[in-house]
Motif scaffolding. Sequence first.
Motif, PDB file in Angstrom:
ATOM      1  N   ALA A 208      36.857 -26.115  24.475  1.00  0.00           N
ATOM      2  CA  ALA A 208      37.527 -25.753  24.017  1.00  0.00           C
ATOM      3  C   ALA A 208      38.676 -25.456  24.469  1.00  0.00           C
ATOM      4  N   PHE A 209      38.624 -24.845  26.060  1.00  0.00           N
ATOM      5  CA  PHE A 209      39.132 -24.010  27.130  1.00  0.00           C
ATOM      6  C   PHE A 209      39.234 -25.391  27.759  1.00  0.00           C
ATOM      7  N   LEU A 210      38.059 -26.044  27.875  1.00  0.00           N
ATOM      8  CA  LEU A 210      38.780 -27.442  28.798  1.00  0.00           C
ATOM      9  C   LEU A 210      39.981 -28.035  28.558  1.00  0.00           C
ATOM     10  N   VAL A 211      39.611 -28.704  27.190  1.00  0.00           N
ATOM     11  CA  VAL A 211      40.611 -29.533  26.592  1.00  0.00           C
ATOM     12  C   VAL A 211      42.148 -28.591  26.547  1.00  0.00           C
ATOM     13  N   GLY A 212      41.567 -27.538  26.510  1.00  0.00           N
ATOM     14  CA  GLY A 212      43.140 -27.050  25.448  1.00  0.00           C
ATOM     15  C   GLY A 212      43.831 -26.416  27.467  1.00  0.00           C
ATOM     16  N   GLN A 213      43.068 -25.502  27.821  1.00  0.00           N
ATOM     17  CA  GLN A 213      43.534 -24.976  29.344  1.00  0.00           C
ATOM     18  C   GLN A 213      43.670 -26.230  29.858  1.00  0.00           C
ATOM     19  N   LYS A 214      42.627 -26.268  30.360  1.00  0.00           N
ATOM     20  CA  LYS A 214      42.797 -27.879  31.625  1.00  0.00           C
ATOM     21  C   LYS A 214      43.216 -29.151  31.728  1.00  0.00           C
ATOM     22  N   LYS A 215      43.714 -29.597  29.958  1.00  0.00           N
ATOM     23  CA  LYS A 215      44.051 -30.857  29.466  1.00  0.00           C
ATOM     24  C   LYS A 215      42.451 -31.994  29.967  1.00  0.00           C
ATOM     25  N   ALA A 216      41.698 -31.427  29.635  1.00  0.00           N
ATOM     26  CA  ALA A 216      39.980 -32.655  29.930  1.00  0.00           C
ATOM     27  C   ALA A 216      40.623 -33.396  28.531  1.00  0.00           C
ATOM     28  N   GLN A 217      39.750 -34.674  29.451  1.00  0.00           N
ATOM     29  CA  GLN A 217      39.974 -36.039  28.216  1.00  0.00           C
ATOM     30  C   GLN A 217      38.458 -36.228  27.853  1.00  0.00           C
ATOM     31  N   ARG A 218      37.356 -36.166  28.978  1.00  0.00           N
ATOM     32  CA  ARG A 218      36.007 -36.493  28.756  1.00  0.00           C
ATOM     33  C   ARG A 218      36.190 -35.173  29.288  1.00  0.00           C
ATOM     34  N   VAL A 219      34.526 -34.363  28.931  1.00  0.00           N
ATOM     35  CA  VAL A 219      33.359 -33.517  29.135  1.00  0.00           C
ATOM     36  C   VAL A 219      32.330 -33.796  29.619  1.00  0.00           C
ATOM     37  N   VAL A 220      31.668 -33.285  30.485  1.00  0.00           N
ATOM     38  CA  VAL A 220      29.817 -34.218  29.975  1.00  0.00           C
ATOM     39  C   VAL A 220      29.280 -32.862  30.926  1.00  0.00           C
ATOM     40  N   MET A 221      28.256 -33.602  30.543  1.00  0.00           N
ATOM     41  CA  MET A 221      26.547 -32.762  30.815  1.00  0.00           C
ATOM     42  C   MET A 221      25.175 -33.960  30.558  1.00  0.00           C
ATOM     43  N   ASP A 222      24.386 -33.334  31.522  1.00  0.00           N
ATOM     44  CA  ASP A 222      22.910 -34.407  31.697  1.00  0.00           C
ATOM     45  C   ASP A 222      21.845 -33.369  31.678  1.00  0.00           C
ATOM     46  N   PRO A 223      21.837 -32.847  30.641  1.00  0.00           N
ATOM     47  CA  PRO A 223      20.657 -32.235  30.173  1.00  0.00           C
ATOM     48  C   PRO A 223      19.687 -33.614  30.810  1.00  0.00           C
ATOM     49  N   GLN A 224      18.309 -32.909  31.116  1.00  0.00           N
ATOM     50  CA  GLN A 224      16.706 -33.962  31.100  1.00  0.00           C
ATOM     51  C   GLN A 224      16.418 -34.214  30.087  1.00  0.00           C
ATOM     52  N   ALA A 225      15.818 -35.055  29.614  1.00  0.00           N
ATOM     53  CA  ALA A 225      15.471 -35.472  28.874  1.00  0.00           C
ATOM     54  C   ALA A 225      15.004 -35.556  27.655  1.00  0.00           C
ATOM     55  N   TRP A 226      13.683 -34.312  28.136  1.00  0.00           N
ATOM     56  CA  TRP A 226      12.365 -33.723  27.809  1.00  0.00           C
ATOM     57  C   TRP A 226      13.122 -32.756  26.652  1.00  0.00           C
ATOM     58  N   ASN A 227      14.788 -31.934  27.224  1.00  0.00           N
ATOM     59  CA  ASN A 227      15.037 -30.818  26.493  1.00  0.00           C
ATOM     60  C   ASN A 227      15.613 -31.031  24.826  1.00  0.00           C
ATOM     61  N   ALA A 228      15.266 -31.121  24.625  1.00  0.00           N
ATOM     62  CA  ALA A 228      15.353 -31.551  22.580  1.00  0.00           C
ATOM     63  C   ALA A 228      16.325 -30.158  22.244  1.00  0.00           C
ATOM     64  N   ARG A 229      15.819 -29.091  22.438  1.00  0.00           N
ATOM     65  CA  ARG A 229      16.926 -27.846  21.876  1.00  0.00           C
ATOM     66  C   ARG A 229      18.153 -28.131  22.095  1.00  0.00           C
ATOM     67  N   ALA A 230      18.709 -28.744  24.156  1.00  0.00           N
ATOM     68  CA  ALA A 230      19.364 -28.815  24.807  1.00  0.00           C
ATOM     69  C   ALA A 230      20.464 -29.751  24.338  1.00  0.00           C
ATOM     70  N   ILE A 231      20.232 -30.905  24.088  1.00  0.00           N
ATOM     71  CA  ILE A 231      20.270 -31.928  23.343  1.00  0.00           C
ATOM     72  C   ILE A 231      20.806 -32.401  22.152  1.00  0.00           C
ATOM     73  N   HIS A 232      20.343 -31.397  20.899  1.00  0.00           N
ATOM     74  CA  HIS A 232      20.859 -30.914  19.929  1.00  0.00           C
ATOM     75  C   HIS A 232      21.743 -30.126  19.897  1.00  0.00           C
ATOM     76  N   CYS A 233      21.956 -29.075  20.796  1.00  0.00           N
ATOM     77  CA  CYS A 233      22.473 -28.088  20.885  1.00  0.00           C
ATOM     78  C   CYS A 233      23.826 -28.870  21.009  1.00  0.00           C
ATOM     79  N   TYR A 234      24.044 -29.300  21.834  1.00  0.00           N
ATOM     80  CA  TYR A 234      25.018 -30.686  22.551  1.00  0.00           C
ATOM     81  C   TYR A 234      25.109 -31.494  21.263  1.00  0.00           C
ATOM     82  N   GLU A 235      24.663 -31.807  21.096  1.00  0.00           N
ATOM     83  CA  GLU A 235      24.652 -33.098  20.069  1.00  0.00           C
ATOM     84  C   GLU A 235      25.663 -31.530  18.882  1.00  0.00           C
ATOM     85  N   LYS A 236      25.221 -31.398  18.810  1.00  0.00           N
ATOM     86  CA  LYS A 236      25.715 -29.948  17.249  1.00  0.00           C
ATOM     87  C   LYS A 236      27.048 -30.117  17.490  1.00  0.00           C
TER      88      LYS A 236
END
Length: 183
Positions: free
Chosen positions: A122-150
């Motif tokens: 919300a900060f990056l989109v609202g204040q920094k005008k981001a059109q995309r935000v990206v992350m690159d979690p390790q593929a085995w880290n299911a907990r992080a991936i689930h969080c980001y998908e949520k």
Amino acid sequence: MNVFRKNDITVRQLNRDDERHLVRWLSDPAVLQYYEGRDRPHDAQMVREHFYDEQDEIIRCMVEYRERPIGYIQYYVLEEDERHEYGYDDVDEIIYGTDQFIGEPDYWNKGIGSLLVQSMVAFLVGQKKAQRVVMDPQAWNARAIHCYEKCGFLKVKLLKAHEWHEGEMRDCWLMEYRHSSPT
């Protein structure tokens, strides 16, 4: 300096007093399993080199929950080399990257990570005008991936052998949140 405050989360820029938290978190095997690797415990010198002495455009921040330091987050505009690596060469948009961890295991699995990621987006989109935000979690880290998908991120590209972690190159998922402007 506060970057933002939302609900119980405060994100503020790192200061020298935060070094002790980073040293404690980044010498804890439970945290290192997910961030940096258990074979890379950080002492004060490593924390200074990695988080304070860097001369780059990364904004490094402390995460507080109800006024207590519990983690770390950084954000940055994707530079040309990362845009190329991720396949955004021909994309003329403002794209930010972010990396984070909750350093206090007592605060894991309580929805705080999701609240942090949603607040940062919300900060990056609202204040920094981001059109995309990206992350690159390790593929085995299911907990992080689930969080980001949520939080609205989608897996867009498998990055083979992308990150060194605990003695080997690990695959990562490029995950993307795409802001759609109202029409």
